[in-house]
Scaffold this active site. Sequence first.
Site, PDB file in Angstrom:
ATOM      1  N   ARG A  59       0.830  -1.215   0.000  1.00 48.33           N
ATOM      2  CA  ARG A  59       0.000   0.000   0.000  1.00 48.33           C
ATOM      3  C   ARG A  59       0.865   1.265   0.000  1.00 48.33           C
ATOM      4  O   ARG A  59       0.444   2.306  -0.486  1.00 48.33           O
ATOM      5  CB  ARG A  59      -0.953   0.002   1.205  1.00 48.33           C
ATOM      6  CG  ARG A  59      -2.061  -1.040   1.091  1.00 48.33           C
ATOM      7  CD  ARG A  59      -3.158  -0.837   2.124  1.00 48.33           C
ATOM      8  NE  ARG A  59      -2.715  -1.076   3.484  1.00 48.33           N
ATOM      9  CZ  ARG A  59      -2.714  -2.271   4.082  1.00 48.33           C
ATOM     10  NH1 ARG A  59      -3.140  -3.332   3.439  1.00 48.33           N
ATOM     11  NH2 ARG A  59      -2.307  -2.396   5.328  1.00 48.33           N
ATOM     12  N   CYS A  91      -5.651 -18.772  15.205  1.00 51.12           N
ATOM     13  CA  CYS A  91      -6.448 -18.632  16.435  1.00 51.12           C
ATOM     14  C   CYS A  91      -7.772 -19.399  16.339  1.00 51.12           C
ATOM     15  O   CYS A  91      -8.403 -19.675  17.355  1.00 51.12           O
ATOM     16  CB  CYS A  91      -6.713 -17.160  16.722  1.00 51.12           C
ATOM     17  SG  CYS A  91      -5.194 -16.184  16.772  1.00 51.12           S
ATOM     18  N   THR A  98      17.158  -5.769  13.445  1.00 48.47           N
ATOM     19  CA  THR A  98      17.953  -6.710  14.243  1.00 48.47           C
ATOM     20  C   THR A  98      19.383  -6.179  14.323  1.00 48.47           C
ATOM     21  O   THR A  98      19.690  -5.105  13.805  1.00 48.47           O
ATOM     22  CB  THR A  98      17.967  -8.106  13.593  1.00 48.47           C
ATOM     23  OG1 THR A  98      18.725  -8.017  12.377  1.00 48.47           O
ATOM     24  CG2 THR A  98      16.564  -8.615  13.290  1.00 48.47           C
ATOM     25  N   ILE A 158      18.189  -6.253   8.130  1.00 46.06           N
ATOM     26  CA  ILE A 158      17.358  -7.407   8.524  1.00 46.06           C
ATOM     27  C   ILE A 158      16.485  -6.965   9.705  1.00 46.06           C
ATOM     28  O   ILE A 158      16.994  -6.515  10.734  1.00 46.06           O
ATOM     29  CB  ILE A 158      18.193  -8.643   8.906  1.00 46.06           C
ATOM     30  CG1 ILE A 158      19.109  -9.031   7.734  1.00 46.06           C
ATOM     31  CG2 ILE A 158      17.282  -9.811   9.283  1.00 46.06           C
ATOM     32  CD1 ILE A 158      19.960 -10.263   7.989  1.00 46.06           C
ATOM     33  N   TYR A 159      15.196  -7.130   9.518  1.00 53.93           N
ATOM     34  CA  TYR A 159      14.207  -6.683  10.493  1.00 53.93           C
ATOM     35  C   TYR A 159      13.453  -7.914  11.006  1.00 53.93           C
ATOM     36  O   TYR A 159      13.443  -8.961  10.346  1.00 53.93           O
ATOM     37  CB  TYR A 159      13.223  -5.694   9.844  1.00 53.93           C
ATOM     38  CG  TYR A 159      13.904  -4.433   9.369  1.00 53.93           C
ATOM     39  CD1 TYR A 159      13.843  -3.272  10.112  1.00 53.93           C
ATOM     40  CD2 TYR A 159      14.649  -4.432   8.179  1.00 53.93           C
ATOM     41  CE1 TYR A 159      14.492  -2.110   9.700  1.00 53.93           C
ATOM     42  CE2 TYR A 159      15.303  -3.282   7.756  1.00 53.93           C
ATOM     43  CZ  TYR A 159      15.231  -2.129   8.519  1.00 53.93           C
ATOM     44  OH  TYR A 159      15.875  -0.996   8.116  1.00 53.93           O
ATOM     45  N   ALA A 160      12.827  -7.789  12.143  1.00 50.37           N
ATOM     46  CA  ALA A 160      12.058  -8.931  12.652  1.00 50.37           C
ATOM     47  C   ALA A 160      10.854  -8.442  13.449  1.00 50.37           C
ATOM     48  O   ALA A 160      10.904  -7.388  14.099  1.00 50.37           O
ATOM     49  CB  ALA A 160      12.937  -9.832  13.513  1.00 50.37           C
ATOM     50  N   GLY A 207       6.814 -10.011  15.357  1.00 43.88           N
ATOM     51  CA  GLY A 207       5.958 -11.143  15.731  1.00 43.88           C
ATOM     52  C   GLY A 207       6.468 -11.932  16.924  1.00 43.88           C
ATOM     53  O   GLY A 207       7.280 -11.465  17.729  1.00 43.88           O
ATOM     54  N   ASP A 208       5.969 -13.164  17.016  1.00 40.13           N
ATOM     55  CA  ASP A 208       6.282 -14.021  18.167  1.00 40.13           C
ATOM     56  C   ASP A 208       7.776 -14.285  18.318  1.00 40.13           C
ATOM     57  O   ASP A 208       8.235 -14.686  19.384  1.00 40.13           O
ATOM     58  CB  ASP A 208       5.595 -15.388  18.001  1.00 40.13           C
ATOM     59  CG  ASP A 208       4.093 -15.326  18.180  1.00 40.13           C
ATOM     60  OD1 ASP A 208       3.571 -14.239  18.479  1.00 40.13           O
ATOM     61  OD2 ASP A 208       3.444 -16.379  18.025  1.00 40.13           O
TER      62      ASP A 208
HETATM   63  C1  LIG Z   1      -3.811 -22.696  18.025  1.00 37.15           C
HETATM   64  C2  LIG Z   1      -3.455 -21.262  18.240  1.00 37.15           C
HETATM   65  C3  LIG Z   1      -4.397 -20.398  18.758  1.00 37.15           C
HETATM   66  C4  LIG Z   1      -4.059 -19.070  18.979  1.00 37.15           C
HETATM   67  N1  LIG Z   1      -5.009 -18.233  19.496  1.00 37.15           N
HETATM   68  C5  LIG Z   1      -4.711 -16.935  19.695  1.00 37.15           C
HETATM   69  C6  LIG Z   1      -5.693 -16.038  20.173  1.00 37.15           C
HETATM   70  O1  LIG Z   1      -6.855 -16.418  20.370  1.00 37.15           O
HETATM   71  N2  LIG Z   1      -5.328 -14.754  20.395  1.00 37.15           N
HETATM   72  C7  LIG Z   1      -4.055 -14.292  20.154  1.00 37.15           C
HETATM   73  O2  LIG Z   1      -3.772 -13.117  20.373  1.00 37.15           O
HETATM   74  N3  LIG Z   1      -3.112 -15.120  19.678  1.00 37.15           N
HETATM   75  C8  LIG Z   1      -3.402 -16.419  19.445  1.00 37.15           C
HETATM   76  N4  LIG Z   1      -2.452 -17.258  18.940  1.00 37.15           N
HETATM   77  C9  LIG Z   1      -1.104 -16.708  18.692  1.00 37.15           C
HETATM   78  C10 LIG Z   1      -1.019 -15.979  17.365  1.00 37.15           C
HETATM   79  O3  LIG Z   1      -1.494 -16.811  16.356  1.00 37.15           O
HETATM   80  C11 LIG Z   1       0.421 -15.561  17.121  1.00 37.15           C
HETATM   81  O4  LIG Z   1       0.816 -14.686  18.150  1.00 37.15           O
HETATM   82  C12 LIG Z   1       0.632 -14.879  15.789  1.00 37.15           C
HETATM   83  O5  LIG Z   1       0.177 -15.664  14.731  1.00 37.15           O
HETATM   84  C13 LIG Z   1       2.127 -14.589  15.607  1.00 37.15           C
HETATM   85  O6  LIG Z   1       2.388 -14.084  14.334  1.00 37.15           O
HETATM   86  P1  LIG Z   1       3.802 -14.348  13.648  1.00 37.15           P
HETATM   87  O7  LIG Z   1       3.741 -13.709  12.301  1.00 37.15           O
HETATM   88  O8  LIG Z   1       4.880 -13.957  14.566  1.00 37.15           O
HETATM   89  O9  LIG Z   1       3.893 -15.921  13.509  1.00 37.15           O
HETATM   90  P2  LIG Z   1       2.909 -16.925  12.777  1.00 37.15           P
HETATM   91  O10 LIG Z   1       1.586 -16.314  12.562  1.00 37.15           O
HETATM   92  O11 LIG Z   1       2.981 -18.179  13.550  1.00 37.15           O
HETATM   93  O12 LIG Z   1       3.586 -17.121  11.368  1.00 37.15           O
HETATM   94  C14 LIG Z   1       4.885 -17.594  11.244  1.00 37.15           C
HETATM   95  C15 LIG Z   1       4.986 -18.363   9.939  1.00 37.15           C
HETATM   96  O13 LIG Z   1       6.347 -18.416   9.575  1.00 37.15           O
HETATM   97  C16 LIG Z   1       6.571 -19.644   8.914  1.00 37.15           C
HETATM   98  N5  LIG Z   1       8.016 -19.923   8.938  1.00 37.15           N
HETATM   99  C17 LIG Z   1       8.785 -20.198  10.022  1.00 37.15           C
HETATM  100  N6  LIG Z   1      10.068 -20.384   9.651  1.00 37.15           N
HETATM  101  C18 LIG Z   1      10.108 -20.218   8.317  1.00 37.15           C
HETATM  102  C19 LIG Z   1      11.156 -20.300   7.361  1.00 37.15           C
HETATM  103  N7  LIG Z   1      12.408 -20.549   7.736  1.00 37.15           N
HETATM  104  N8  LIG Z   1      10.851 -20.107   6.067  1.00 37.15           N
HETATM  105  C20 LIG Z   1       9.566 -19.838   5.672  1.00 37.15           C
HETATM  106  N9  LIG Z   1       8.551 -19.751   6.540  1.00 37.15           N
HETATM  107  C21 LIG Z   1       8.817 -19.929   7.844  1.00 37.15           C
HETATM  108  C22 LIG Z   1       5.764 -20.629   9.711  1.00 37.15           C
HETATM  109  O14 LIG Z   1       5.459 -21.774   8.930  1.00 37.15           O
HETATM  110  C23 LIG Z   1       4.529 -19.809  10.062  1.00 37.15           C
HETATM  111  O15 LIG Z   1       3.445 -20.071   9.206  1.00 37.15           O
HETATM  112  C24 LIG Z   1      -2.762 -18.590  18.678  1.00 37.15           C
HETATM  113  C25 LIG Z   1      -1.811 -19.455  18.130  1.00 37.15           C
HETATM  114  C26 LIG Z   1      -2.152 -20.776  17.897  1.00 37.15           C
HETATM  115  C27 LIG Z   1      -1.133 -21.687  17.302  1.00 37.15           C
END
Ligand SMILES: Cc1cc2nc3c(=O)[nH]c(=O)nc-3n(C[C@H](O)[C@H](O)[C@H](O)COP(=O)(O)OP(=O)(O)OC[C@H]3O[C@@H](n4cnc5c(N)ncnc54)[C@H](O)[C@@H]3O)c2cc1C
Length: 554
Positions: A23, A44, A270, A275-277, A279-280
Amino acid sequence: MSRKYVIVGGVAGGMSAATRLRRLQEDAEIIVFEKGPHVSFANCGLPYYLGGEITDREALLVQTPAKLKARFNLDVRENSTVTAIDPTAKQVTVQSGDHTYSENYDALILSPGAKAIVPQLPGLKTADNVFTLRNIPDTDRIDSYLQTTGAQTAVVIGGGAIGLEAAENLRRRGLQVSLVEAGSHVFPALDEEMAAPLATSLRTHGVQVHLNDAVKEIGRQTVTLNSGQQLPADIILLAVGVKPNTDLTQSTGIKLGPTGGIAVDEHYQTSQKDIYAVGDAIEVTNQISEQPALIALASPANRQGRQVADVLSGVPTTNRGSIGTAIVRVFETVAATTGLSEAHAHKLGLHLKVAHISAKSHATYYPGAQPIWLKAIFAPDSGKIYGAAAVGTDGVDKRIDVLATAIKGGLTVFDLPELELTYAPPFGVAKDPVNMLGYVASNVARGTSQTIQWHELKAALAQGKQLLDVRDPDEYSQGHFAAAINMPLDQLREHLDELDPKQDYIVSCQTGLRSYIAERLLRGHGFHVQNLDGAIGLYQQVRSELLTTDRKEN
Ligand SMILES: Cc1cc2nc3c(=O)[nH]c(=O)nc-3n(C[C@H](O)[C@H](O)[C@H](O)COP(=O)(O)OP(=O)(O)OC[C@H]3O[C@@H](n4cnc5c(N)ncnc54)[C@H](O)[C@@H]3O)c2cc1C
């Protein structure tokens, strides 16, 4: 000149970054690598699909690469794992099936999420009935295992949000479910008294809850606990927590913080240039404690993804950290938290006070009003809100969202009575529970009310303090603290001469409101008195030991 962005991880943080980048930069090249077979899926929602509340599997797939191409011109590559990063050459190595190739970048954004923690339990390696729940393939595996084996019994290990949701949904599916939690209560982000109704709700719906017990070993369709108890386990779901996925940092020199998450600065950069990061996977600053923290939740991940795109597009944005706001539903019971729990705040050595209130979700005279408990943890001098929690069956989300907003906005407990919230009988109360929490917390902060907490009661009685129950005799007769003398509030003034001015008193009622009036009355007559915060109603949510036998069940 157009820039090339590579994003690792195509769900919450990664896809928020990708779409915002588009965007803001129509001419950029944006490639998203996703290890799994789906991007932008609703992780979720997975527990609810397992339990059958969400019936349409396709509904979990919020986006597809084709749709993302059409609307955002994103180059989304599923089933593509980034296996290495070369920060000097600014290049990633990608594995897709048998094909390995490299892709260069101007800026790289890591959003690889978290990994399920898998403890080294005896018997785990050889068991074929143990699952974790992170993504759609996990969900499909569990679903297919349940269907093909006709599993009847399940053990969920871990009482955090995912464990609770899994336990509820396996139970909804008709399994006999046991939940094992090593700590004293489920949903450890909450304090014990606020989390207790969740366990009660599980038990009411037939889930066996084992607290203060851990898994010793996994056997053939059984789980043995440290206590020696053996639980039937056709299927086992491991939900003992998550840790940041830092696989890609090891060979790249990207630094981790003290919590083990990827360290980033105020612009999500980072320790390696470009390189930026987000999420979880990253370590954040807890905005209340100002300590490094891991907060693995969807809202921060989405926000961070958008913010890193802003940073890379020159839009002024700062990574301010997170406070941690979470909610869970277990059957009809809902519990939520924002900021620090009391236990966490104590661990940090913060000088704090606590206030609990019991209120109704909306006007009591309008049908369907439900009880709700609210708790505030705050600094008594400044009124700074360290954290808040709520539990009930209706209106929990609204109150915690207001309190989370108050914390983020820097409001104090003294400001909560000032909040002007929506009110009409079906929706709320003219003095909303959040306003009431502010009144009570302000009284406590200013010393107008001197309280004692439910967990301090036993020691206080052992020191010789006398408990007065100011409820009506019929309420008292239905169950009371064994040590309490009944002195109904409306007759208290007439009986003051029966009280000893040298004695220390604790007053209690059902929820702490009438006993607060009694406290003020008694203090006005020169007595030493404390109010039992939350009174018997809160106490009996967690403990039964000081109660008379007729109200011991909980
Ligand atoms: C079952 C479940 C229920 C949840 N319920 C809630 C909720 O109700 N409320 C809430 O706030 N949070 C909830 N969460 C947590 C929430 O989903 C996460 O906090 C959020 O998705 C984090 O976002 P992210 O982008 O950091 O990671 P994710 O959304 O987990 O995405 C990371 C992605 O990176 C990919 N990946 C990893 N390494 C590599 C690599 N080397 N190359 C390519 N791809 C890669 C993975 O396959 C994954 O799909 C839940 C999580 C789960 C598993």
